[in-house]
Design a protein around this motif. Structure first.
Motif, PDB file in Angstrom:
ATOM      1  N   ILE A   2       0.860  -1.168   0.000  1.00 35.79           N
ATOM      2  CA  ILE A   2       0.000   0.000   0.000  1.00 35.79           C
ATOM      3  C   ILE A   2       0.901   1.223   0.000  1.00 35.79           C
ATOM      4  O   ILE A   2       1.759   1.359   0.866  1.00 35.79           O
ATOM      5  CB  ILE A   2      -0.929   0.016   1.223  1.00 35.79           C
ATOM      6  N   ILE A   3       0.709   2.063  -0.991  1.00 39.96           N
ATOM      7  CA  ILE A   3       1.466   3.303  -1.081  1.00 39.96           C
ATOM      8  C   ILE A   3       0.542   4.437  -0.685  1.00 39.96           C
ATOM      9  O   ILE A   3      -0.519   4.627  -1.295  1.00 39.96           O
ATOM     10  CB  ILE A   3       2.030   3.522  -2.499  1.00 39.96           C
ATOM     11  N   ILE A   4       0.935   5.176   0.350  1.00 42.11           N
ATOM     12  CA  ILE A   4       0.174   6.332   0.793  1.00 42.11           C
ATOM     13  C   ILE A   4       0.903   7.586   0.331  1.00 42.11           C
ATOM     14  O   ILE A   4       2.042   7.828   0.721  1.00 42.11           O
ATOM     15  CB  ILE A   4      -0.014   6.346   2.318  1.00 42.11           C
ATOM     16  N   LEU A   5       0.221   8.340  -0.533  1.00 39.92           N
ATOM     17  CA  LEU A   5       0.759   9.608  -1.020  1.00 39.92           C
ATOM     18  C   LEU A   5       0.319  10.680  -0.043  1.00 39.92           C
ATOM     19  O   LEU A   5      -0.877  10.895   0.150  1.00 39.92           O
ATOM     20  CB  LEU A   5       0.230   9.906  -2.415  1.00 39.92           C
ATOM     21  N   ALA A  75      -2.827  -1.255  -3.088  1.00 39.67           N
ATOM     22  CA  ALA A  75      -3.613  -0.030  -3.208  1.00 39.67           C
ATOM     23  C   ALA A  75      -2.717   1.192  -3.149  1.00 39.67           C
ATOM     24  O   ALA A  75      -1.605   1.147  -2.616  1.00 39.67           O
ATOM     25  CB  ALA A  75      -4.659   0.051  -2.097  1.00 39.67           C
ATOM     26  N   VAL A  76      -3.239   2.274  -3.692  1.00 44.68           N
ATOM     27  CA  VAL A  76      -2.642   3.600  -3.572  1.00 44.68           C
ATOM     28  C   VAL A  76      -3.675   4.456  -2.864  1.00 44.68           C
ATOM     29  O   VAL A  76      -4.851   4.456  -3.248  1.00 44.68           O
ATOM     30  CB  VAL A  76      -2.302   4.209  -4.953  1.00 44.68           C
ATOM     31  N   ILE A  77      -3.235   5.165  -1.823  1.00 45.26           N
ATOM     32  CA  ILE A  77      -4.135   6.017  -1.050  1.00 45.26           C
ATOM     33  C   ILE A  77      -3.581   7.430  -1.018  1.00 45.26           C
ATOM     34  O   ILE A  77      -2.406   7.635  -0.713  1.00 45.26           O
ATOM     35  CB  ILE A  77      -4.290   5.489   0.393  1.00 45.26           C
ATOM     36  N   ALA A  78      -4.443   8.400  -1.333  1.00 42.76           N
ATOM     37  CA  ALA A  78      -4.086   9.807  -1.206  1.00 42.76           C
ATOM     38  C   ALA A  78      -4.617  10.288   0.140  1.00 42.76           C
ATOM     39  O   ALA A  78      -5.816  10.214   0.390  1.00 42.76           O
ATOM     40  CB  ALA A  78      -4.705  10.622  -2.338  1.00 42.76           C
ATOM     41  N   CYS A  79      -3.710  10.726   1.001  1.00 42.91           N
ATOM     42  CA  CYS A  79      -4.096  11.140   2.348  1.00 42.91           C
ATOM     43  C   CYS A  79      -3.062  12.136   2.850  1.00 42.91           C
ATOM     44  O   CYS A  79      -1.861  11.842   2.822  1.00 42.91           O
ATOM     45  CB  CYS A  79      -4.160   9.926   3.270  1.00 42.91           C
ATOM     46  N   SER A  80      -3.511  13.269   3.345  1.00 46.54           N
ATOM     47  CA  SER A  80      -2.555  14.285   3.781  1.00 46.54           C
ATOM     48  C   SER A  80      -1.582  13.756   4.827  1.00 46.54           C
ATOM     49  O   SER A  80      -0.392  14.055   4.754  1.00 46.54           O
ATOM     50  CB  SER A  80      -3.278  15.520   4.307  1.00 46.54           C
ATOM     51  N   ARG A  88       1.744   6.896  11.815  1.00 45.26           N
ATOM     52  CA  ARG A  88       1.886   5.683  12.640  1.00 45.26           C
ATOM     53  C   ARG A  88       0.546   4.964  12.768  1.00 45.26           C
ATOM     54  O   ARG A  88       0.468   3.741  12.664  1.00 45.26           O
ATOM     55  CB  ARG A  88       2.410   6.032  14.034  1.00 45.26           C
ATOM     56  N   PHE A  89      -0.513   5.732  12.994  1.00 45.72           N
ATOM     57  CA  PHE A  89      -1.844   5.150  13.134  1.00 45.72           C
ATOM     58  C   PHE A  89      -2.242   4.423  11.847  1.00 45.72           C
ATOM     59  O   PHE A  89      -2.761   3.302  11.897  1.00 45.72           O
ATOM     60  CB  PHE A  89      -2.859   6.250  13.471  1.00 45.72           C
ATOM     61  N   LEU A  90      -2.024   5.032  10.711  1.00 44.93           N
ATOM     62  CA  LEU A  90      -2.405   4.419   9.440  1.00 44.93           C
ATOM     63  C   LEU A  90      -1.583   3.173   9.132  1.00 44.93           C
ATOM     64  O   LEU A  90      -2.127   2.159   8.695  1.00 44.93           O
ATOM     65  CB  LEU A  90      -2.264   5.423   8.296  1.00 44.93           C
ATOM     66  N   ALA A  91      -0.296   3.242   9.342  1.00 45.74           N
ATOM     67  CA  ALA A  91       0.570   2.107   9.023  1.00 45.74           C
ATOM     68  C   ALA A  91       0.408   0.989  10.038  1.00 45.74           C
ATOM     69  O   ALA A  91       0.527  -0.188   9.690  1.00 45.74           O
ATOM     70  CB  ALA A  91       2.023   2.557   8.958  1.00 45.74           C
ATOM     71  N   ASP A  92       0.148   1.338  11.288  1.00 44.46           N
ATOM     72  CA  ASP A  92      -0.088   0.371  12.361  1.00 44.46           C
ATOM     73  C   ASP A  92       0.876  -0.815  12.297  1.00 44.46           C
ATOM     74  O   ASP A  92       0.468  -1.966  12.368  1.00 44.46           O
ATOM     75  CB  ASP A  92      -1.539  -0.104  12.330  1.00 44.46           C
ATOM     76  N   SER A  96       4.035  -3.495   4.879  1.00 42.48           N
ATOM     77  CA  SER A  96       3.676  -3.319   3.471  1.00 42.48           C
ATOM     78  C   SER A  96       3.170  -1.914   3.156  1.00 42.48           C
ATOM     79  O   SER A  96       2.916  -1.598   2.008  1.00 42.48           O
ATOM     80  CB  SER A  96       2.611  -4.348   3.081  1.00 42.48           C
ATOM     81  N   VAL A  97       3.031  -1.057   4.177  1.00 46.38           N
ATOM     82  CA  VAL A  97       2.584   0.316   3.958  1.00 46.38           C
ATOM     83  C   VAL A  97       3.804   1.212   3.758  1.00 46.38           C
ATOM     84  O   VAL A  97       4.709   1.240   4.587  1.00 46.38           O
ATOM     85  CB  VAL A  97       1.738   0.828   5.145  1.00 46.38           C
ATOM     86  N   ARG A  98       3.809   1.931   2.647  1.00 47.07           N
ATOM     87  CA  ARG A  98       4.904   2.842   2.325  1.00 47.07           C
ATOM     88  C   ARG A  98       4.350   4.247   2.126  1.00 47.07           C
ATOM     89  O   ARG A  98       3.280   4.424   1.547  1.00 47.07           O
ATOM     90  CB  ARG A  98       5.588   2.426   1.018  1.00 47.07           C
ATOM     91  N   PHE A  99       5.099   5.227   2.579  1.00 47.05           N
ATOM     92  CA  PHE A  99       4.690   6.622   2.436  1.00 47.05           C
ATOM     93  C   PHE A  99       5.554   7.317   1.393  1.00 47.05           C
ATOM     94  O   PHE A  99       6.769   7.143   1.368  1.00 47.05           O
ATOM     95  CB  PHE A  99       4.804   7.368   3.771  1.00 47.05           C
ATOM     96  N   VAL A 100       4.888   8.108   0.572  1.00 49.79           N
ATOM     97  CA  VAL A 100       5.557   8.981  -0.392  1.00 49.79           C
ATOM     98  C   VAL A 100       5.135  10.403  -0.042  1.00 49.79           C
ATOM     99  O   VAL A 100       3.940  10.723  -0.053  1.00 49.79           O
ATOM    100  CB  VAL A 100       5.158   8.647  -1.842  1.00 49.79           C
ATOM    101  N   TYR A 101       6.110  11.219   0.276  1.00 48.30           N
ATOM    102  CA  TYR A 101       5.848  12.617   0.629  1.00 48.30           C
ATOM    103  C   TYR A 101       5.999  13.472  -0.612  1.00 48.30           C
ATOM    104  O   TYR A 101       7.090  13.601  -1.159  1.00 48.30           O
ATOM    105  CB  TYR A 101       6.813  13.051   1.730  1.00 48.30           C
TER     106      TYR A 101
END
Length: 160
Positions: A2-5, A75-80, A88-92, A96-101
């Motif tokens: 899961i990539i969180i933008l 999945a790709v998620i757009a979230c501020s 931390r809460f989102l990745a828990d 497999s959760v990666r953040f892209v700033y």
């Protein structure tokens, strides 16, 4: 995976997210679609959200992440995800959760917001977001001055 933008409004999360998800054949979730109506009303009025107001929204996004992981999907998620505590809460603790700033200069993002039609966030709330933003130390950082296609290519090279 899961990539969180993440990043402030106007940084390109939705645009990049849609292109990236389409390229990869993954599901795209735009975090803005999951705000409760009361949050949208406050934002339209120029009222910045509190942590307490953001929590139900973050809980919905976390459930999406949990379900996606449980189904072994991508999945790709757009979230501020402006604060480290939100990330931390989102990745828990899911590896497999990666953040892209999606990082950009305030002036560029203000220009983008001023060109936007029909979005609930305005320039005053953008300043509030920059004040709230805790730049991540554990995210892949991309300068948004690049084209969306170049940004997507960078993300794919980093994670795939």
């Amino acid at each position: 995976m899961i990539i969180i933008l993440m990043g402030v409004s106007g940084s390109g999360k939705t645009t990049i997210g849609r292109i990236l998800a389409d390229d990869l054949g993954w599901t795209f979730y735009d975090g803005d679609d999951y705000h409760p109506p009361s949050n949208i009303e406050n934002l339209k009025k120029g009222i910045a959200l509190t942590d307490a107001e953001r929590m139900p929204w973050l809980e919905v996004l976390q459930k999406i992440i949990e379900k996606t992981i449980a189904k072994k999907e991508h999945a790709v998620i757009a979230c501020s995800a402006l604060k480290q505590s939100y990330r931390r809460f989102l990745a828990d603790k899911h590896e497999s959760v990666r953040f892209v700033y999606l990082k950009g200069e305030r002036e560029l993002i203000c220009q983008r917001l001023n060109r936007r039609k029909g979005h609930f966030l305005n320039e005053n709330l953008l300043l509030s977001q920059f004040e709230t933003l805790e730049e991540p130390e554990d995210a892949f950082v991309v300068d948004i001055i690049q084209s969306p296609e170049a940004i997507v290519t960078s993300i794919k090279k980093e994670f795939l």
